[in-house]
Scaffold this motif. Structure first.
Motif, short mmCIF file in Angstrom:
data_model
loop_
_atom_site.label_atom_id
_atom_site.label_comp_id
_atom_site.label_asym_id
_atom_site.label_seq_id
_atom_site.Cartn_x
_atom_site.Cartn_y
_atom_site.Cartn_z
N PHE A 60 -12.22 5.61 3.13
CA PHE A 60 -10.76 5.37 2.73
C PHE A 60 -10.42 3.49 2.91
O PHE A 60 -11.41 2.86 3.76
N ALA A 61 -9.58 3.31 2.17
CA ALA A 61 -9.34 1.76 2.22
C ALA A 61 -7.85 1.54 2.87
O ALA A 61 -6.82 1.86 1.92
N PRO A 62 -7.73 1.65 4.30
CA PRO A 62 -6.51 1.79 4.80
C PRO A 62 -5.34 0.78 4.47
O PRO A 62 -4.15 0.95 4.19
N TRP A 63 -6.13 -0.52 4.17
CA TRP A 63 -5.03 -1.53 3.82
C TRP A 63 -4.09 -1.51 2.41
O TRP A 63 -3.28 -1.94 2.15
N ARG A 64 -4.86 -0.41 1.67
CA ARG A 64 -4.19 -0.12 0.20
C ARG A 64 -2.90 0.39 0.50
O ARG A 64 -2.06 0.90 -0.46
N GLY A 65 -2.71 0.98 2.02
CA GLY A 65 -1.59 1.86 2.20
C GLY A 65 -0.27 0.99 1.89
O GLY A 65 0.92 1.47 1.68
N VAL A 66 -0.32 -0.42 2.00
CA VAL A 66 0.72 -1.19 1.60
C VAL A 66 1.55 -0.97 0.38
O VAL A 66 2.56 -1.24 0.05
N ASN A 67 0.47 -0.68 -0.66
CA ASN A 67 0.93 -0.50 -1.97
C ASN A 67 1.97 0.98 -1.90
O ASN A 67 2.86 0.95 -2.67
N VAL A 68 1.67 1.63 -1.03
CA VAL A 68 2.57 2.92 -0.73
C VAL A 68 3.74 2.77 -0.25
O VAL A 68 4.75 3.08 -0.87
N LEU A 69 3.71 1.76 0.59
CA LEU A 69 5.13 1.22 1.10
C LEU A 69 5.70 0.30 0.11
O LEU A 69 7.07 0.50 0.20
N ALA A 70 5.05 -0.18 -0.74
CA ALA A 70 5.63 -1.11 -1.66
C ALA A 70 6.52 -0.11 -2.50
O ALA A 70 7.57 -0.74 -3.20
N GLY A 71 5.62 0.98 -2.89
CA GLY A 71 6.35 1.87 -4.06
C GLY A 71 7.43 2.59 -3.42
O GLY A 71 8.53 2.58 -4.03
#
Length: 263
Positions: free
Chosen positions: A116-127
């Motif tokens: 997994f790439a946890p830092w990509r969770g920022v995109n979820v928050l941005a969405g």
């Protein structure tokens, strides 16, 4: 069986989190660029709607809800789906998929949760941030029933997105290298940032029934806006589950073609 798979998932998430924390600056930079690219992705939408107040039945704030779900799904794709399944291609080519097949768990589950790439969770928050901003622009809040239905459609969107990626990865059992196919999929997925009603003719058919981009972003957005009919909801779930079962069948058929490194 389910409990064991949940423990495996938790272990993989914990390991991925520990690995991400070893590279804190990368985490911060990726988060910064995720927010930056989300903002830049809004510019074409703003420019288009600056000329016309309504396009294909969507106002600017309503179109933002589609972008919000697209950004959210992009975070899930890049953070949870793509990192794991992208490694399968090399495993097939080098024969190291043997080690996965020998483990006492479902092979598809293992290859889907190995990284997994946890830092990509920022995109979820941005969405989510884009969705909040969209309703702020509308001057109202979404109704709770619409939020629940949008969540239901988002679950289906994730299932279909995962199924599509399984089909793409399964092609590696037949052609070895599928880098071009992966890039093509990511390029086509980018079209999901626009409302499905923008596309006409053949593109409308393709993005609804062949590569169901409309189901991934426009349907959840329509549900959140309160404009998605129940007949469409039921039809989408039936079609989405059939698509997921077809992807499972493709995976099982493809894995039978795998020639291990020891054979």
């Amino acid at each position: 069986m389910i409990r064991r798979h949940l423990r495996l998932l938790a272990a993989q998430l914990r390991l991925s989190g520990l690995l991400a924390l070893q590279y804190r600056w990368e985490f911060l930079l990726d988060g910064f660029f995720s927010i930056f690219w989300t903002i830049t992705a809004l510019l074409p939408l703003w420019l288009v709607f600056d000329e016309r107040p309504v396009i294909a039945g969507y106002t600017y704030p309503e179109a933002l809800t589609v972008v919000g779900f697209f950004t959210l799904l992009q975070g899930i794709l890049e953070g949870a789906i793509h990192p794991s399944l992208a490694t399968v291609i090399d495993a097939i080519r080098t024969g190291t998929l043997d080690f996965v097949l020998l483990k006492p768990a479902d092979a598809q589950f293992l290859v889907s949760t190995q990284r997994f790439a946890p830092w990509r969770g920022v995109n979820v928050l941005a969405g989510i941030g884009v969705l909040i901003y969209a309703f702020f622009e509308m001057g109202r809040a979404p109704e709770p029933a619409h939020v629940a239905l949008a969540g239901l459609m988002l679950v289906l969107a994730i299932i279909v997105l995962y199924a599509l990626w399984i089909i793409v990865v399964s092609a590696a059992f037949y052609v070895g290298r599928i880098d071009n196919l992966r890039f093509l999929f990511l390029a086509v997925f980018d079209a999901a940032r626009w409302p499905s009603t923008v596309y006409r003719g053949v593109l409308s058919f393709v993005f609804t029934f062949v590569i169901p981009l409309a189901l991934m972003t426009s349907y959840p957005a329509g549900a959140l806006l309160g404009r998605l009919p129940w007949s469409t909801v039921i039809g989408a779930w039936i079609g989405g589950l059939v698509f997921a079962l077809a992807a499972r069948a493709v995976w099982l058929t493809s894995i039978r073609r795998y020639t291990s490194a020891s054979s």
